[in-house]
Design a protein around this motif. Sequence first.
Motif, PDB file in Angstrom:
ATOM      1  N   GLY A  35       0.996   7.341  -7.367  1.00  0.00           N
ATOM      2  CA  GLY A  35       0.602   8.559  -6.668  1.00  0.00           C
ATOM      3  C   GLY A  35      -0.795   9.036  -6.973  1.00  0.00           C
ATOM      4  N   ARG A  36      -1.592   8.202  -7.643  1.00  0.00           N
ATOM      5  CA  ARG A  36      -2.969   8.590  -7.959  1.00  0.00           C
ATOM      6  C   ARG A  36      -3.870   8.317  -6.759  1.00  0.00           C
ATOM      7  NH1 ARG A  36      -1.769   6.057 -13.533  1.00  0.00           N
ATOM      8  NH2 ARG A  36      -1.964   4.168 -12.292  1.00  0.00           N
ATOM      9  N   VAL A  37      -4.599   9.344  -6.353  1.00  0.00           N
ATOM     10  CA  VAL A  37      -5.520   9.257  -5.218  1.00  0.00           C
ATOM     11  C   VAL A  37      -6.932   9.058  -5.770  1.00  0.00           C
ATOM     12  CG1 VAL A  37      -6.505  10.541  -3.272  1.00  0.00           C
ATOM     13  CG2 VAL A  37      -4.063  10.721  -3.776  1.00  0.00           C
ATOM     14  N   ASP A  38      -7.669   8.099  -5.216  1.00  0.00           N
ATOM     15  CA  ASP A  38      -9.061   7.850  -5.605  1.00  0.00           C
ATOM     16  C   ASP A  38      -9.942   8.827  -4.843  1.00  0.00           C
ATOM     17  OD1 ASP A  38     -11.559   6.900  -6.301  1.00  0.00           O
ATOM     18  OD2 ASP A  38     -11.384   5.064  -5.104  1.00  0.00           O
ATOM     19  N   LEU A  39     -10.262   9.962  -5.469  1.00  0.00           N
ATOM     20  CA  LEU A  39     -11.051  10.991  -4.793  1.00  0.00           C
ATOM     21  C   LEU A  39     -12.436  10.486  -4.407  1.00  0.00           C
ATOM     22  CD1 LEU A  39     -10.129  14.174  -6.846  1.00  0.00           C
ATOM     23  CD2 LEU A  39      -9.296  13.487  -4.605  1.00  0.00           C
ATOM     24  N   PHE A  69      -0.098  16.168   5.528  1.00  0.00           N
ATOM     25  CA  PHE A  69      -1.223  15.327   5.153  1.00  0.00           C
ATOM     26  C   PHE A  69      -0.708  14.082   4.449  1.00  0.00           C
ATOM     27  CE2 PHE A  69      -2.781  19.683   5.110  1.00  0.00           C
ATOM     28  CZ  PHE A  69      -4.004  19.584   5.765  1.00  0.00           C
ATOM     29  N   ALA A  70      -1.455  12.980   4.578  1.00  0.00           N
ATOM     30  CA  ALA A  70      -1.153  11.740   3.862  1.00  0.00           C
ATOM     31  C   ALA A  70      -2.469  11.140   3.375  1.00  0.00           C
ATOM     32  CB  ALA A  70      -0.411  10.762   4.754  1.00  0.00           C
ATOM     33  N   PHE A  71      -2.478  10.684   2.132  1.00  0.00           N
ATOM     34  CA  PHE A  71      -3.675  10.134   1.517  1.00  0.00           C
ATOM     35  C   PHE A  71      -3.335   8.809   0.853  1.00  0.00           C
ATOM     36  CE2 PHE A  71      -3.760  14.728   1.451  1.00  0.00           C
ATOM     37  CZ  PHE A  71      -4.966  14.993   2.088  1.00  0.00           C
ATOM     38  N   PRO A  72      -4.231   7.828   0.927  1.00  0.00           N
ATOM     39  CA  PRO A  72      -3.972   6.560   0.247  1.00  0.00           C
ATOM     40  C   PRO A  72      -3.893   6.789  -1.262  1.00  0.00           C
ATOM     41  CG  PRO A  72      -6.224   6.616   1.099  1.00  0.00           C
ATOM     42  CD  PRO A  72      -5.535   7.858   1.575  1.00  0.00           C
ATOM     43  N   ALA A 117       0.853  -1.189   0.000  1.00  0.00           N
ATOM     44  CA  ALA A 117       0.000   0.000   0.000  1.00  0.00           C
ATOM     45  C   ALA A 117       0.890   1.240   0.000  1.00  0.00           C
ATOM     46  CB  ALA A 117      -0.899  -0.010   1.222  1.00  0.00           C
ATOM     47  N   PHE A 118       0.400   2.288  -0.627  1.00  0.00           N
ATOM     48  CA  PHE A 118       1.157   3.531  -0.721  1.00  0.00           C
ATOM     49  C   PHE A 118       0.319   4.691  -0.208  1.00  0.00           C
ATOM     50  CE2 PHE A 118       2.941   0.737  -3.900  1.00  0.00           C
ATOM     51  CZ  PHE A 118       4.295   0.910  -3.718  1.00  0.00           C
ATOM     52  N   GLN A 119       1.014   5.760   0.154  1.00  0.00           N
ATOM     53  CA  GLN A 119       0.351   6.995   0.545  1.00  0.00           C
ATOM     54  C   GLN A 119       1.067   8.165  -0.096  1.00  0.00           C
ATOM     55  OE1 GLN A 119       0.421   7.027   4.798  1.00  0.00           O
ATOM     56  NE2 GLN A 119       2.617   7.244   4.939  1.00  0.00           N
ATOM     57  N   LEU A 120       0.306   9.188  -0.412  1.00  0.00           N
ATOM     58  CA  LEU A 120       0.838  10.417  -0.968  1.00  0.00           C
ATOM     59  C   LEU A 120       0.978  11.393   0.186  1.00  0.00           C
ATOM     60  CD1 LEU A 120       1.596  11.620  -3.736  1.00  0.00           C
ATOM     61  CD2 LEU A 120      -0.702  12.588  -3.825  1.00  0.00           C
ATOM     62  N   CYS A 121       2.208  11.788   0.491  1.00  0.00           N
ATOM     63  CA  CYS A 121       2.485  12.605   1.680  1.00  0.00           C
ATOM     64  C   CYS A 121       2.858  14.039   1.299  1.00  0.00           C
ATOM     65  CB  CYS A 121       3.636  11.995   2.475  1.00  0.00           C
ATOM     66  SG  CYS A 121       3.270  10.353   3.081  1.00  0.00           S
ATOM     67  N   PHE A 122       2.140  14.957   1.883  1.00  0.00           N
ATOM     68  CA  PHE A 122       2.420  16.389   1.749  1.00  0.00           C
ATOM     69  C   PHE A 122       2.968  16.836   3.100  1.00  0.00           C
ATOM     70  CE2 PHE A 122      -0.964  15.474  -1.196  1.00  0.00           C
ATOM     71  CZ  PHE A 122      -0.769  16.302  -2.289  1.00  0.00           C
ATOM     72  N   ARG A 123       4.226  17.183   3.188  1.00  0.00           N
ATOM     73  CA  ARG A 123       4.840  17.594   4.453  1.00  0.00           C
ATOM     74  C   ARG A 123       4.839  19.118   4.561  1.00  0.00           C
ATOM     75  NH1 ARG A 123       5.482  12.876   6.070  1.00  0.00           N
ATOM     76  NH2 ARG A 123       6.845  11.298   5.184  1.00  0.00           N
ATOM     77  N   SER A 124       4.662  19.588   5.799  1.00  0.00           N
ATOM     78  CA  SER A 124       4.665  21.022   6.062  1.00  0.00           C
ATOM     79  C   SER A 124       6.055  21.600   5.814  1.00  0.00           C
ATOM     80  CB  SER A 124       4.253  21.297   7.505  1.00  0.00           C
ATOM     81  OG  SER A 124       4.418  22.664   7.795  1.00  0.00           O
ATOM     82  N   LEU A 125       6.093  22.801   5.269  1.00  0.00           N
ATOM     83  CA  LEU A 125       7.361  23.501   5.081  1.00  0.00           C
ATOM     84  C   LEU A 125       7.801  24.199   6.358  1.00  0.00           C
ATOM     85  CD1 LEU A 125       6.705  25.126   1.589  1.00  0.00           C
ATOM     86  CD2 LEU A 125       8.085  23.099   2.088  1.00  0.00           C
ATOM     87  N   PHE A 126       6.903  24.287   7.352  1.00  0.00           N
ATOM     88  CA  PHE A 126       7.196  25.091   8.532  1.00  0.00           C
ATOM     89  C   PHE A 126       7.129  24.359   9.861  1.00  0.00           C
ATOM     90  CE2 PHE A 126       5.264  27.811   5.256  1.00  0.00           C
ATOM     91  CZ  PHE A 126       6.374  28.573   4.953  1.00  0.00           C
ATOM     92  N   ASP A 127       6.042  23.644  10.147  1.00  0.00           N
ATOM     93  CA  ASP A 127       5.852  23.138  11.499  1.00  0.00           C
ATOM     94  C   ASP A 127       5.896  21.623  11.658  1.00  0.00           C
ATOM     95  OD1 ASP A 127       3.425  22.302  10.507  1.00  0.00           O
ATOM     96  OD2 ASP A 127       2.232  23.735  11.620  1.00  0.00           O
ATOM     97  N   GLY A 128       6.285  20.904  10.622  1.00  0.00           N
ATOM     98  CA  GLY A 128       6.422  19.456  10.746  1.00  0.00           C
ATOM     99  C   GLY A 128       5.154  18.668  10.564  1.00  0.00           C
TER     100      GLY A 128
END
Length: 66
Positions: free
Chosen positions: A30-34, A22-25, A8-19
């Motif tokens: 990297g395609r997310v099933d909306l 978000f992570a989405f399956p 299983a994979f997740q698409l991770c968006f990390r904060s540029l400032f506070d650590g």
Amino acid sequence: MSQATTTAFQLCFRSLFDGRGFAFPCDRHGRVDLDGLSEQARLNYLYARAMVGRELSVPAIEPVPH
């Protein structure tokens, strides 16, 4: 491919400032099933996409930790 060997994979968006971020399956590309996300998760995903470069880093595809 059997379920036992599927990764299983997740698409991770990390904060540029506070650590935080978000992570989405997603699939291995990297395609997310909306349609498979809850309404809140879908809103968070759209927010994360809009904030890339402002508040969040470019997303990374990562295996889901077990």
